[in-house]
Design a protein around this motif. Structure first.
Motif: not given
Length: 106
Positions: A38-45, A72-79, A81-92
């Motif tokens: 999801x992060x990759x698809x979002x960043x890659x638009x 809650x950064x202003x940039x939705x892509x950054x949001x 990246x950070x939030x779903x990235x943290x969730x992925x780390x949590x799952x690992x």
């Protein structure tokens, strides 16, 4: 004879614990991979109307648990990246912890 039943019971328990460990391991890894995709698809638009993109997005939302709006950064892509990235780390991390517990039971 009792020793044979004990060793057979131990072997069955080890197989069950091994099977549970495999399922837990794959489930935790799959959750993290969906979030990373999801992060990759979002960043890659990626096209949000595409079936693959929307399916990954729909799968990622519940897997993000409470992390989807943790930062809650202003940039939705950054949001994402950070939030779903943290969730992925949590799952690992959770996967690793549960695997250790399951293996100790075996």
């Amino acid at each position: 004879m009792a020793e044979n039943r004990t060793s057979t019971g131990h072997g069955a328990r080890a197989k069950v614990v091994g099977a549970v460990a495999v399922v837990v391991g794959w489930a935790g890894l799959a959750a993290a991979l969906v979030l990373v995709a999801h992060v990759v698809l979002t960043v890659g638009e990626a096209n949000p109307d595409n079936g693959i993109t929307s399916t990954i997005r729909d799968l990622a939302q519940p897997l993000a648990l409470g992390f989807h709006d943790l930062f809650t950064p202003r940039d939705p892509k950054l949001a994402v990246i950070v939030n779903h990235g943290v969730a992925a780390l949590f799952w690992l991390f959770a996967r690793s912890l549960v695997l250790r517990l399951v293996r100790r039971l075996g």
